[in-house]
Design a protein around this motif. Sequence first.
Motif, PDB file in Angstrom:
ATOM      1  N   PRO A 164      69.198  63.538  37.334  1.00 37.24           N
ATOM      2  CA  PRO A 164      68.828  62.330  38.087  1.00 37.24           C
ATOM      3  C   PRO A 164      69.330  62.321  39.527  1.00 37.24           C
ATOM      4  N   GLY A 223      75.008  56.582  34.864  1.00 36.38           N
ATOM      5  CA  GLY A 223      74.139  57.361  35.736  1.00 36.38           C
ATOM      6  C   GLY A 223      74.356  57.070  37.202  1.00 36.38           C
ATOM      7  N   ASN A 227      66.775  58.900  34.524  1.00 40.41           N
ATOM      8  CA  ASN A 227      68.037  58.885  33.792  1.00 40.41           C
ATOM      9  C   ASN A 227      67.743  58.702  32.309  1.00 40.41           C
TER      10      ASN A 227
END
Length: 255
Positions: free
Chosen positions: A195, A225, A202
Motif C-alpha cells: 500500500p 496501514g 490495504n
Amino acid sequence: MSDLGDWFRSIPLITRYWFAGSIAVPLIGKLGLVSPVYLFLWPDAFINRFQIWRPITATFFFPVGPGTGFLYLVNLYFLYQYSSRLETGAFDGRPADYMFMLLFNWICIVVSFCSSPNFHNILLLMIPLIMSVLYVWAQLNRDMIVSFWFGTRFKACYLPWVILGFNYIIGGSVINELIGNLVGHLYFFLMFKYPMDLGGRNFLSTPQFLYRWLPNRRGGVSGFGIPPASMRRAAEDQQGGGRHNWGQGFRLGDQ
C-alpha cells in the motif's frame, strides 16, 4: 528480586505476557505438571480430535533439555529484544495493531503447518512466530548497520537470514526459521510495501474489538496501514525518491 520485578514490569505489555508464557509453559512441561505430549501442535489431533488448545500451547512451549537449552535461550532473547523494539517503536501507542500483527502471523503459521504434507508430525510454533516478528523489525530498520556475534556487521535486512543460518548450526533445522521469515515478509508486504510503496489497496485492517480491548494511547496512530510518525517524516523528506527509510534503527544488544 525487586530489581527483577522492576525489569519485568518495564517490558511492554504484550511482549511481557508473551515472554512470561514462553517461560511458564516450558517450565510446566519440564516439571511434568502437564505432559509435553499435550503441548505440541499435532495437526491430526487438532483437526480431527478437536484438541483446540494445541496451536496456543505450541506457541509458548519448547522442549528444554541438554541439547535444546541454548537454542531456547537464544530465541527467548530474540523474543524479548525484537518484540519489545517493535512494540515501543513502529507500534508505539498502538497495542491493538501490534496484537493484530501477532495474530495474523500466528494464524498464517498454524495454517502453513496444518496444511503441510507432514500432517502427522508434532510441531512447535515458538521459533516461527519469533522469527516473523524479527523479520518485520529488520525490514522496518533495513538500512541500519547491526552487529552480530564475533563482531560481524551488516545491514539489518539481512539479519533474519543470518539468524536462520545460525540456528541451523546450533539446532540443525531451518524449516521453522524459513516459515517465520516468509510469514513476516507476507505481513510486511501487505501492510507496508504494497500500500505505501506500490500504491495498492490495504488488505489488512485491525478488528474493532481489539481497539476496544487494547485502546490506543495518546500519541499513537489510529488505523492500520498508516505509517508511524517516524515513517511519515522519512517519506515526506524523500518525496519522489522512490525509497523509504523505514523507521528508527537500533544496534543489536542495545536496551
